[in-house]
Design a protein around this motif. Structure first.
Motif, short mmCIF file in Angstrom:
data_model
loop_
_atom_site.label_atom_id
_atom_site.label_comp_id
_atom_site.label_asym_id
_atom_site.label_seq_id
_atom_site.Cartn_x
_atom_site.Cartn_y
_atom_site.Cartn_z
N TYR A 124 -1.69 -7.32 -3.28
CA TYR A 124 -1.78 -6.70 -1.95
C TYR A 124 -1.47 -5.22 -2.07
CZ TYR A 124 3.34 -6.93 -2.06
OH TYR A 124 4.66 -6.78 -2.41
N ASN A 125 -1.86 -4.46 -1.05
CA ASN A 125 -1.54 -3.04 -0.99
C ASN A 125 -0.22 -2.89 -0.24
OD1 ASN A 125 -3.90 -2.05 -2.31
ND2 ASN A 125 -5.05 -2.63 -0.49
N ASP A 126 0.75 -2.25 -0.86
CA ASP A 126 2.11 -2.25 -0.32
C ASP A 126 2.31 -1.47 0.97
OD1 ASP A 126 2.03 0.33 -1.37
OD2 ASP A 126 3.80 0.07 -2.65
N MET A 127 1.35 -0.68 1.37
CA MET A 127 1.48 0.07 2.62
C MET A 127 0.46 -0.38 3.66
SD MET A 127 4.00 2.28 2.48
CE MET A 127 3.61 3.57 3.66
N GLY A 128 -0.15 -1.51 3.43
CA GLY A 128 -1.12 -2.03 4.38
C GLY A 128 -2.55 -1.87 3.88
N LYS A 129 -3.48 -2.21 4.73
CA LYS A 129 -4.89 -2.21 4.35
C LYS A 129 -5.34 -0.85 3.83
CE LYS A 129 -9.41 -3.54 5.95
NZ LYS A 129 -10.24 -4.05 7.02
N ASN A 130 -5.83 -0.85 2.60
CA ASN A 130 -6.35 0.35 1.95
C ASN A 130 -5.34 1.49 1.85
OD1 ASN A 130 -8.92 -0.81 1.50
ND2 ASN A 130 -9.44 -0.40 3.63
N LYS A 131 -4.04 1.16 1.80
CA LYS A 131 -3.00 2.19 1.69
C LYS A 131 -1.98 1.78 0.64
CE LYS A 131 -2.88 3.21 6.60
NZ LYS A 131 -1.99 3.14 7.73
N GLY A 132 -1.39 2.78 0.02
CA GLY A 132 -0.29 2.53 -0.91
C GLY A 132 -0.75 2.15 -2.29
N HIS A 133 0.01 1.27 -2.91
CA HIS A 133 -0.23 0.89 -4.29
C HIS A 133 -0.45 -0.61 -4.41
CE1 HIS A 133 0.75 4.94 -5.35
NE2 HIS A 133 1.97 4.83 -4.86
#
Length: 174
Positions: free
Chosen positions: A36-45
């Protein structure tokens, strides 16, 4: 110059993360049995399991479909905690108490030894207030937005950093 034997006798050579701190960290690092992306959809790492960084930048569509087992998450969590413990023992040259060791392990697990190196420096100078301030500032993560990198506050890090900095806000009584 330190000999190998003296290096082993560092002030924190026998310390390990306490069971209570491990349990707290495991509760904070929610178990997610997929990428998963750790900051939400299409954000973070791209992250998986118990807050385990797969790589910087967002996950590919292929990665987002990848599931991971409970056993894999448990094994990687234990491996990374052991890595964090070794990093703290290797890098901290002054005597610290259990709460401080636990806090540094949590920080190191989350940001890596390189990310924690500034805090290690404050601790090694016995500047515990400086260490607390440094930890408290580490609430931003780099994300890419519209092709540009920018730092944003990660809400989940605010409480974590408050807890990690706490043991350094009081005088070391070890």
């Amino acid at each position: 110059m330190m000999t190998g034997q003296l290096a082993v006798l560092s002030p924190n050579a026998n310390m390990k993360m306490s069971p209570e701190a491990r349990a707290r960290m495991r509760a904070v690092e929610k178990n997610v049995y997929k990428y998963y992306n750790d900051m939400g959809k299409n954000k973070g790492h791209c992250t998986w399991g118990a807050g385990i960084l797969a790589h910087k930048g967002v996950c590919t569509n292929e990665e987002l479909g990848r599931k991971v087992s409970v056993k894999s998450v448990d094994q990687e969590f234990e491996r990374r905690v052991a890595d964090a413990e070794r990093s703290v023992r290797r890098n901290i040259k002054v005597l610290i108490n259990q709460a401080q060791f636990d806090a540094l392990c949590s920080l190191t697990y989350n940001v890596g030894a390189t990310g924690a190196s500034g805090t290690y420096g404050y601790v090694n100078e016995n500047d515990f207030a400086g260490a607390a301030t440094n930890i408290s500032k580490m609430i931003k993560v780099e994300i890419k937005a519209k092709g540009r990198k920018k730092l944003v506050i990660a809400p989940g890090l605010i409480k974590r950093r408050e807890e990690e900095s706490g043991p350094f806000r009081i005088k070391n009584e070890s």
